[in-house]
Enzyme design. Sequence first.
Site, PDB file in Angstrom:
ATOM      1  N   THR A  45       0.844  -1.195   0.000  1.00 52.12           N
ATOM      2  CA  THR A  45       0.000   0.000   0.000  1.00 52.12           C
ATOM      3  C   THR A  45       0.882   1.248   0.000  1.00 52.12           C
ATOM      4  O   THR A  45       2.062   1.177  -0.329  1.00 52.12           O
ATOM      5  CB  THR A  45      -0.985  -0.033   1.195  1.00 52.12           C
ATOM      6  OG1 THR A  45      -1.951   0.996   1.053  1.00 52.12           O
ATOM      7  CG2 THR A  45      -0.272   0.144   2.526  1.00 52.12           C
ATOM      8  N   ASN A  46       0.334   2.412   0.339  1.00 49.32           N
ATOM      9  CA  ASN A  46       1.108   3.657   0.394  1.00 49.32           C
ATOM     10  C   ASN A  46       0.622   4.501   1.565  1.00 49.32           C
ATOM     11  O   ASN A  46      -0.272   4.085   2.305  1.00 49.32           O
ATOM     12  CB  ASN A  46       0.992   4.400  -0.949  1.00 49.32           C
ATOM     13  CG  ASN A  46      -0.454   4.699  -1.278  1.00 49.32           C
ATOM     14  OD1 ASN A  46      -1.137   5.408  -0.544  1.00 49.32           O
ATOM     15  ND2 ASN A  46      -0.944   4.133  -2.373  1.00 49.32           N
ATOM     16  N   HIS A  47       1.181   5.708   1.708  1.00 48.38           N
ATOM     17  CA  HIS A  47       0.917   6.516   2.904  1.00 48.38           C
ATOM     18  C   HIS A  47      -0.358   7.354   2.854  1.00 48.38           C
ATOM     19  O   HIS A  47      -0.570   8.186   3.719  1.00 48.38           O
ATOM     20  CB  HIS A  47       2.086   7.469   3.163  1.00 48.38           C
ATOM     21  CG  HIS A  47       3.321   6.771   3.660  1.00 48.38           C
ATOM     22  ND1 HIS A  47       3.347   6.073   4.837  1.00 48.38           N
ATOM     23  CD2 HIS A  47       4.553   6.676   3.130  1.00 48.38           C
ATOM     24  CE1 HIS A  47       4.545   5.573   5.012  1.00 48.38           C
ATOM     25  NE2 HIS A  47       5.304   5.917   3.982  1.00 48.38           N
ATOM     26  N   SER A  48      -1.181   7.180   1.853  1.00 46.13           N
ATOM     27  CA  SER A  48      -2.384   8.015   1.773  1.00 46.13           C
ATOM     28  C   SER A  48      -3.290   7.783   2.985  1.00 46.13           C
ATOM     29  O   SER A  48      -3.564   6.643   3.360  1.00 46.13           O
ATOM     30  CB  SER A  48      -3.156   7.680   0.494  1.00 46.13           C
ATOM     31  OG  SER A  48      -4.410   8.313   0.524  1.00 46.13           O
TER      32      SER A  48
END
Length: 221
Positions: free
Chosen positions: A29-32
């Site tokens: 995933t990512n930091h959003s």
Amino acid sequence: VTPPDLSAETILITAGPTREELDPVRYLTNHSSGRMGYELARAARNRGARVVLVSGPTDLPPPAGVSLFRVTTAQQMRDTVLEQVASCSIVIKAAAVADYRPMLRSGEKLKKHEHRLTIELEKNPDILAELGALQNRPFLVGFAAETTDLRTHALAKLQAKNLDMIVANDVSQVGAGFNVATNIVRLIRRDGHEEQLELMSKELLAHIILDRIQESRQRAV
Ligand code: C5P
């Protein structure tokens, strides 16, 4: 007091990250955080719009009075967006969609055996590019999170994805981008309007983005 200037519109907003599973316990995933998209949804609702919020996994409480669709993967987000888009006049894609997903998703937890493990990834569909290619496309707003050459990359995305407006932010700056309540962005419109905004809350930025969408659409009429 906000006027109900968007009461004729149905606005689809995507928010948050997507999550691409490797096995039953792990994912990419990512930091959003979803904050920008949720502020847009709240602001649009307060201005009278019907809001369809398609959200990846976040911890944020959803604003009341919006139609919320929760999704996990990019493919699920794509399917939901394409199902909903026909009824929408404006689409704002604030989600940080994972560009790649693991080729194989193991049904069992992956075991550690070797010193190295190679995971093969395949490309996810580009949802916004698909929307840009629609015959009857809504007013399309994309986001571009960059760490270098912000304006150049944002302009290239505006063109490549056939957008009406792009919100470009340099995520390497303090106070901008992922997981904070503020942002620093440059707004670039297809009609040539361009402006650099100062550091501000995502709540205020949401209203400015909606203002600029309205201005652009009124010009086009
Ligand atoms: O990842 P990229 O920088 O190309 O993202 C730019 C815009 O495209 C964002 O608005 C993002 O939500 C959207 N996007 C998408 N589907 C993808 C990747 C990005 O809709 N697979």
